[in-house]
Design a protein around this motif. Sequence first.
Motif, PDB file in Angstrom:
ATOM      1  N   ALA A   1     -21.186  51.796 -66.102  1.00  0.00           N
ATOM      2  CA  ALA A   1     -21.016  50.490 -66.727  1.00  0.00           C
ATOM      3  C   ALA A   1     -22.347  49.777 -66.933  1.00  0.00           C
ATOM      4  CB  ALA A   1     -20.087  49.628 -65.880  1.00  0.00           C
ATOM      5  N   THR A   2     -23.297  50.009 -66.044  1.00  0.00           N
ATOM      6  CA  THR A   2     -24.567  49.285 -66.154  1.00  0.00           C
ATOM      7  C   THR A   2     -25.710  50.271 -66.370  1.00  0.00           C
ATOM      8  OG1 THR A   2     -24.763  49.419 -63.777  1.00  0.00           O
ATOM      9  CG2 THR A   2     -23.856  47.371 -64.669  1.00  0.00           C
ATOM     10  N   GLN A   3     -26.799  49.755 -66.873  1.00  0.00           N
ATOM     11  CA  GLN A   3     -27.935  50.623 -67.149  1.00  0.00           C
ATOM     12  C   GLN A   3     -28.578  51.072 -65.843  1.00  0.00           C
ATOM     13  OE1 GLN A   3     -30.680  49.200 -70.014  1.00  0.00           O
ATOM     14  NE2 GLN A   3     -29.191  49.608 -71.642  1.00  0.00           N
ATOM     15  N   ALA A   4     -28.969  52.336 -65.813  1.00  0.00           N
ATOM     16  CA  ALA A   4     -29.585  52.869 -64.605  1.00  0.00           C
ATOM     17  C   ALA A   4     -31.035  52.407 -64.524  1.00  0.00           C
ATOM     18  CB  ALA A   4     -29.530  54.394 -64.642  1.00  0.00           C
ATOM     19  N   ASN A   5     -31.570  52.467 -63.340  1.00  0.00           N
ATOM     20  CA  ASN A   5     -32.969  52.103 -63.146  1.00  0.00           C
ATOM     21  C   ASN A   5     -33.835  53.278 -63.611  1.00  0.00           C
ATOM     22  OD1 ASN A   5     -35.420  51.257 -62.358  1.00  0.00           O
ATOM     23  ND2 ASN A   5     -34.941  51.096 -60.166  1.00  0.00           N
ATOM     24  N   PRO A   6     -34.646  53.063 -64.648  1.00  0.00           N
ATOM     25  CA  PRO A   6     -35.392  54.185 -65.226  1.00  0.00           C
ATOM     26  C   PRO A   6     -36.336  54.855 -64.237  1.00  0.00           C
ATOM     27  CG  PRO A   6     -35.583  52.194 -66.572  1.00  0.00           C
ATOM     28  CD  PRO A   6     -34.917  51.803 -65.309  1.00  0.00           C
ATOM     29  N   VAL A   7     -36.817  54.120 -63.286  1.00  0.00           N
ATOM     30  CA  VAL A   7     -37.814  54.684 -62.374  1.00  0.00           C
ATOM     31  C   VAL A   7     -37.193  55.768 -61.494  1.00  0.00           C
ATOM     32  CG1 VAL A   7     -39.560  54.079 -60.652  1.00  0.00           C
ATOM     33  CG2 VAL A   7     -38.928  52.439 -62.421  1.00  0.00           C
ATOM     34  N   GLU A   8     -35.873  55.665 -61.274  1.00  0.00           N
ATOM     35  CA  GLU A   8     -35.215  56.663 -60.418  1.00  0.00           C
ATOM     36  C   GLU A   8     -34.856  57.936 -61.178  1.00  0.00           C
ATOM     37  OE1 GLU A   8     -31.892  54.587 -58.911  1.00  0.00           O
ATOM     38  OE2 GLU A   8     -33.128  53.199 -57.737  1.00  0.00           O
ATOM     39  N   GLY A   9     -34.978  57.894 -62.480  1.00  0.00           N
ATOM     40  CA  GLY A   9     -34.552  59.057 -63.258  1.00  0.00           C
ATOM     41  C   GLY A   9     -35.705  59.778 -63.915  1.00  0.00           C
ATOM     42  N   VAL A  10     -35.370  60.573 -64.901  1.00  0.00           N
ATOM     43  CA  VAL A  10     -36.347  61.337 -65.666  1.00  0.00           C
ATOM     44  C   VAL A  10     -36.142  60.991 -67.137  1.00  0.00           C
ATOM     45  CG1 VAL A  10     -37.191  63.653 -66.196  1.00  0.00           C
ATOM     46  CG2 VAL A  10     -36.148  63.213 -63.977  1.00  0.00           C
ATOM     47  N   ALA A  11     -37.226  60.871 -67.851  1.00  0.00           N
ATOM     48  CA  ALA A  11     -37.108  60.595 -69.285  1.00  0.00           C
ATOM     49  C   ALA A  11     -37.374  61.872 -70.072  1.00  0.00           C
ATOM     50  CB  ALA A  11     -38.098  59.512 -69.686  1.00  0.00           C
ATOM     51  N   LEU A  12     -36.477  62.150 -71.002  1.00  0.00           N
ATOM     52  CA  LEU A  12     -36.690  63.288 -71.900  1.00  0.00           C
ATOM     53  C   LEU A  12     -37.098  62.716 -73.245  1.00  0.00           C
ATOM     54  CD1 LEU A  12     -33.360  65.255 -71.278  1.00  0.00           C
ATOM     55  CD2 LEU A  12     -35.488  65.464 -70.011  1.00  0.00           C
ATOM     56  N   LEU A  13     -38.303  63.055 -73.666  1.00  0.00           N
ATOM     57  CA  LEU A  13     -38.753  62.562 -74.961  1.00  0.00           C
ATOM     58  C   LEU A  13     -38.187  63.488 -76.026  1.00  0.00           C
ATOM     59  CD1 LEU A  13     -40.580  60.236 -75.885  1.00  0.00           C
ATOM     60  CD2 LEU A  13     -42.418  61.911 -76.087  1.00  0.00           C
ATOM     61  N   VAL A  14     -37.321  62.946 -76.877  1.00  0.00           N
ATOM     62  CA  VAL A  14     -36.704  63.803 -77.898  1.00  0.00           C
ATOM     63  C   VAL A  14     -37.117  63.331 -79.281  1.00  0.00           C
ATOM     64  CG1 VAL A  14     -34.697  64.406 -76.512  1.00  0.00           C
ATOM     65  CG2 VAL A  14     -34.599  62.407 -78.008  1.00  0.00           C
ATOM     66  N   GLU A  15     -37.109  64.273 -80.191  1.00  0.00           N
ATOM     67  CA  GLU A  15     -37.401  63.966 -81.572  1.00  0.00           C
ATOM     68  C   GLU A  15     -36.097  64.092 -82.341  1.00  0.00           C
ATOM     69  OE1 GLU A  15     -40.527  65.671 -84.755  1.00  0.00           O
ATOM     70  OE2 GLU A  15     -41.201  65.085 -82.769  1.00  0.00           O
ATOM     71  N   SER A  16     -35.691  63.018 -82.936  1.00  0.00           N
ATOM     72  CA  SER A  16     -34.447  63.095 -83.699  1.00  0.00           C
ATOM     73  C   SER A  16     -34.804  63.322 -85.158  1.00  0.00           C
ATOM     74  CB  SER A  16     -33.641  61.815 -83.555  1.00  0.00           C
ATOM     75  OG  SER A  16     -34.299  60.764 -84.206  1.00  0.00           O
ATOM     76  N   GLU A  17     -33.801  63.604 -85.940  1.00  0.00           N
ATOM     77  CA  GLU A  17     -34.052  63.819 -87.369  1.00  0.00           C
ATOM     78  C   GLU A  17     -34.540  62.494 -87.951  1.00  0.00           C
ATOM     79  OE1 GLU A  17     -31.018  61.325 -88.364  1.00  0.00           O
ATOM     80  OE2 GLU A  17     -31.043  62.642 -86.658  1.00  0.00           O
ATOM     81  N   GLY A  18     -35.436  62.544 -88.873  1.00  0.00           N
ATOM     82  CA  GLY A  18     -36.057  61.321 -89.368  1.00  0.00           C
ATOM     83  C   GLY A  18     -37.378  61.081 -88.667  1.00  0.00           C
ATOM     84  N   GLY A  19     -37.669  61.921 -87.692  1.00  0.00           N
ATOM     85  CA  GLY A  19     -38.985  61.880 -87.086  1.00  0.00           C
ATOM     86  C   GLY A  19     -39.155  60.905 -85.942  1.00  0.00           C
ATOM     87  N   GLY A  20     -38.212  59.956 -85.801  1.00  0.00           N
ATOM     88  CA  GLY A  20     -38.370  58.970 -84.745  1.00  0.00           C
ATOM     89  C   GLY A  20     -38.223  59.579 -83.355  1.00  0.00           C
ATOM     90  N   GLN A  21     -38.977  59.084 -82.400  1.00  0.00           N
ATOM     91  CA  GLN A  21     -38.864  59.594 -81.042  1.00  0.00           C
ATOM     92  C   GLN A  21     -38.107  58.604 -80.174  1.00  0.00           C
ATOM     93  OE1 GLN A  21     -42.691  60.759 -79.518  1.00  0.00           O
ATOM     94  NE2 GLN A  21     -42.474  62.765 -80.462  1.00  0.00           N
ATOM     95  N   ARG A  22     -37.367  59.133 -79.240  1.00  0.00           N
ATOM     96  CA  ARG A  22     -36.642  58.313 -78.277  1.00  0.00           C
ATOM     97  C   ARG A  22     -36.830  58.948 -76.901  1.00  0.00           C
ATOM     98  NH1 ARG A  22     -36.223  55.643 -82.116  1.00  0.00           N
ATOM     99  NH2 ARG A  22     -34.478  54.436 -82.928  1.00  0.00           N
ATOM    100  N   ALA A  23     -36.779  58.114 -75.886  1.00  0.00           N
ATOM    101  CA  ALA A  23     -36.818  58.643 -74.522  1.00  0.00           C
ATOM    102  C   ALA A  23     -35.410  58.568 -73.947  1.00  0.00           C
ATOM    103  CB  ALA A  23     -37.787  57.838 -73.674  1.00  0.00           C
ATOM    104  N   LEU A  24     -34.809  59.704 -73.690  1.00  0.00           N
ATOM    105  CA  LEU A  24     -33.465  59.733 -73.121  1.00  0.00           C
ATOM    106  C   LEU A  24     -33.574  59.698 -71.608  1.00  0.00           C
ATOM    107  CD1 LEU A  24     -31.572  62.459 -75.213  1.00  0.00           C
ATOM    108  CD2 LEU A  24     -31.795  60.021 -75.667  1.00  0.00           C
ATOM    109  N   MET A  25     -32.855  58.754 -70.997  1.00  0.00           N
ATOM    110  CA  MET A  25     -32.897  58.640 -69.545  1.00  0.00           C
ATOM    111  C   MET A  25     -31.787  59.484 -68.932  1.00  0.00           C
ATOM    112  SD  MET A  25     -35.277  56.889 -68.388  1.00  0.00           S
ATOM    113  CE  MET A  25     -34.548  57.183 -66.784  1.00  0.00           C
ATOM    114  N   VAL A  26     -32.154  60.401 -68.075  1.00  0.00           N
ATOM    115  CA  VAL A  26     -31.162  61.136 -67.294  1.00  0.00           C
ATOM    116  C   VAL A  26     -31.524  60.980 -65.822  1.00  0.00           C
ATOM    117  CG1 VAL A  26     -30.721  62.773 -69.156  1.00  0.00           C
ATOM    118  CG2 VAL A  26     -32.431  63.321 -67.429  1.00  0.00           C
ATOM    119  N   ASP A  27     -30.568  61.319 -64.929  1.00  0.00           N
ATOM    120  CA  ASP A  27     -30.821  61.112 -63.504  1.00  0.00           C
ATOM    121  C   ASP A  27     -31.730  62.186 -62.921  1.00  0.00           C
ATOM    122  OD1 ASP A  27     -29.178  59.055 -63.925  1.00  0.00           O
ATOM    123  OD2 ASP A  27     -27.477  59.812 -62.777  1.00  0.00           O
TER     124      ASP A  27
END
Lengths: 155, 765
Positions: B677-703
Amino acid sequence: MSYTAKNLTLGGSELIAFRVGDQEFCVNIMSVREIRGWTPATAMPHSPSHMIGVINLRGAVLPIVDLSGRLGMKPTDPTARHVIIVAQVRRKVVGLLVDAVSDILTVTDDDIQPTPEVSSDLERQFARGILAIDKRMICLIELEALFPETESEAA
Amino acid sequence: MDMNEIKEIFFQECEEQLAELESGLLKMNDGDRDPETVNAVFRAVHSIKGGAGAFGLDDLVAFAHVFETTLDCVRSNKLEPTQDVLKVMLKSADVLADLTNAARDGGSVDESRSRGLVKELEALANGELPSPSAVSEAPAPKPAPKAAPASVAAAPAPKPTDDSGFQPIPFSFDDFGGEEKPVDLPAYEITFKPRFELYSKGNDATLLLRDLSRLGEMSIYCNADALPGLEELDPEGAYFFWNITIKTDKGEDAIRSVFEFAEWDCDLTVKPAEDSKPGETNEELPMIPVPFDLSILDDGGASEVPAAAETKADDTAAAVAAAETATNVTQMAAAAARVEKKESAAAAAAAASAAAQNNAAAGAGQTIRVDLDRVDRLINLVGELVINQAMLSQSVIENDTTGTSSINMGLEELQQLTREIQDSVMAIRAQPVKPVFQRMSRIVREIADMTGKSIRLITEGENTEVDKTVIDKLAEPLTHMIRNAVDHGIETPEKRAAAGKNTEGTVRLTAKHRSGRILIELADDGAGINREKVRQKAIQNDLIPADANLSDEEIDNLIFLPGFSTADKISDISGRGVGMDVVKRSIQALGGRINITSRPGQGSVFTMSLPLTLAVLDGMVVTVAGQTLVVPLTAIVETLQPEAAAIHSFGANHRLISIRNSFCPLVDVGRILNFRATQANPVEGVALLVESEGGGQRALMVDAIQGQRQVVIKSLEANYTHVPGIAAATILGDGRVALILDVDAVVGASRGQSLKAEMSLAAAG
């Protein structure tokens, strides 16, 4: 919905009876592929609450539906004692989570009484009729009505 | 095997021949003057004609015949294969393909088009130069195949030396026209020497000779000198040859046409008789003429022969059993007679076994046709094997504390073997992209014709291999894109000339492997994307707000939005605004990405990156809110452990992560998928830097990251339904189902396009 329109020619067919909560239900044995114990399911995002998740059935991905929740009753908290009835509904295979399988019944069309008029549409939607066996009341479920085409075919 | 199955095989072969035909013609178009290329093209048309004749597909035969006649002129250097000539021929190849399809599926073809082409082809064969308006209004008479080939203007000219080193004798009608006596019909000497494989290709000398006998009075001498002893005899081979003298007024063409379908399997000379004595000893083929019983050419006679042979050779049952055709039986009878002399049954047995070996050797071709279902079943089974092996490894690791037992070593070997099996099985399904690319060349031709543009299609890397399912699904989006490139991308010749470019536009289609994926590039040298126009159109269609501040790249990618079309006029070819978003969707459905780069005035490049197979995927196994998910490895650029200082809040709900001084939006996967329900604390997880179509990058937060694994893709749709944000499912080593993340959908959701909205859209559709 008119029940006379439904095809009730069941002439001496076999039904599998099972318990959900404190009620008994049954389905035609011909649609049941197998019965297996509960294994933890993988939750699906954005799914309705009665959709428990998916499990691995010998390499195929099988969705598990909490029948209690689907019938509008109290959601089940699955344990190792629960049972999954693997049933074929149209071209898809679904697992129905029930409390226990109780019986195999052989009935004729005459044993099936029409569903009484009740106010709720939900019951009338899936109930194809009721059976009176040993003073028990068993509701015959029509799986195709429980999983309408639109829900299972949406893609 | 019933007739339909045989027919099906014929059509399959037709497809191959058509592909061969087209690639040959394209080679010629590029200036290839190798006689072997011309021969290959000729052979392709010829085989289609032959097969079509056998099935009584008259339209196909008629067209193929005219086509073949014209090709023969090219083959004999009577017709220069110029660009204009090849243009007609390429169109003819298209019509031939249409006719084949019509014959198979029962559709109809554009009659006027094929008639027009018949006219053009005949004109070419007659040595007339093609003109753009060569299409005549009067329907061309359908040339009857075989029936009157003499009426076809181009007489078969001397053939080039073929592989047997056989040199036909040049011949001209003018030479003997003066010698022709009014009473006597012209006589011809024919040498008909079947090659070894004549019979195995379904031809029968008996039938050919019978057809020949209908042309006129003839006498046949059979030469049996080449017949070996029975111990060396191959019952399916051809050992006899025939010297025939025939008197006919039908001409040489008619004689040649009798042998038309056997032409590739025999050596044939036809020449006018120098004097009227039949059976004149030929210097080239010294022989003692054996009078040949013409009665064998009658059906009754032919069917009687096997019985005679059987009685003669009752102790050589094996040899007789192998004799299947009437002509072979005559050979066998002779062979059996020799056996009788030798009284050697053992020799017959040896011959039979040698023949069997020969057959086996001939039967073992380089390729086999396998039902795709069987391959798919094998692939599924191997998929199960991979899962099972992973499960086994995992339980051994869990139960084995020492970690050095022989079980472990065995398991490691098993793992390698399963990998190898999997790779090999996948390789079975891998096919070159060539057929799809070839189809594109036809589309380019057609659209170029319709739009009056001059386009040259260059294909590169057409032997790049990729899974068959990918190939099958590639054709449709590629067709859309080619249409767009030709219709919108390339300018009209006048505009090109005004811009100082070559009036001929170039479309370049390239395929190559890159880091476990296939990369397909479609480049045109047209005007490029008119960014201002695209922007205006997008604002006009309410796709973007009027004050949106977009980068060039973002503007270019607007063309992938649904309902977008910048074409000034809506044409038949494209421009209804259903093009590029459909393309994007189908590419995404394949697990691929599409991108566009454009330079004004210089053209646009579409780049598609597709997985090599749809059955397995290299993934990173991660944990999100207690659930195990698989993220396709191809989407991940890098993984990083965010520090508290790198996380910046942005507005009320957004957070950005700074990576090497650039800011990238942070996407909580668990939140998007509604796992928490709530956003996780990013510091406790791992960020996956992904490239989506259109070239934009996003950091996906996983545990947490569990590891990397190759996973077998399982369909969710088979028993359930499409789930937004989830591409598919897989089964992990512990036997549980894990979901494979649809990175592009998750990124899209983070942009504000709600997954729920997509879901309701999907449910409505």
